[in-house]
Design a protein around this motif. Structure first.
Motif: not given
Length: 114
Positions: A38-40, A48-49, A52-59, A90-96
């Motif tokens: 995200r970019q405010a 932000v988050a 992984g391939r196996g679905g392990n999330p990190v925040y 609030p921000a513009v949220y991007y995925c990559n």
């Protein structure tokens, strides 16, 4: 290159929820660690988050317990469920991707009213 298209942004009251979606548009989609950023206004883009391939999330600590990242590799999609939104979100949220970034999409604008 893979292109990402983010959607689901909008205006929500503090304490409310939004779910962002990100769709990869090219067949070169890698089943690899993928992230939401995200970019405010006036600030640098931040991670932000990640998931992984196996679905392990990190925040990042500021969203832990409020945001949930998930993915559907068959749909080449990644999602971000955002709950208990605050005026700091609030921000513009991007995925990559987490590594070997591709071109940035247009992002999804998230606005939180207090």
């Amino acid at each position: 290159q893979v292109q990402f298209v983010e959607s689901g942004g909008g205006l929500v009251q503090a304490g409310g929820s939004l779910k962002l979606s990100c769709q990869a548009t090219r067949s070169a989609f890698r089943v690899d660690a993928i992230s939401w950023y995200r970019q405010a206004p006036g600030k640098q883009r931040e991670l932000v988050a990640s998931i992984g391939r196996g679905g392990n999330p990190v925040y990042v600590k500021s969203v832990e317990g409020r945001f949930t990242i998930s993915r559907d590799n068959t749909k080449k999609a990644v999602y971000l469920q955002m709950n208990s939104l605050t005026p700091e979100d609030p921000a513009v949220y991007y995925c990559n991707y987490l590594f070997n970034l591709q071109s940035w999409g247009q992002g999804a604008q998230v606005t939180v009213s207090s």
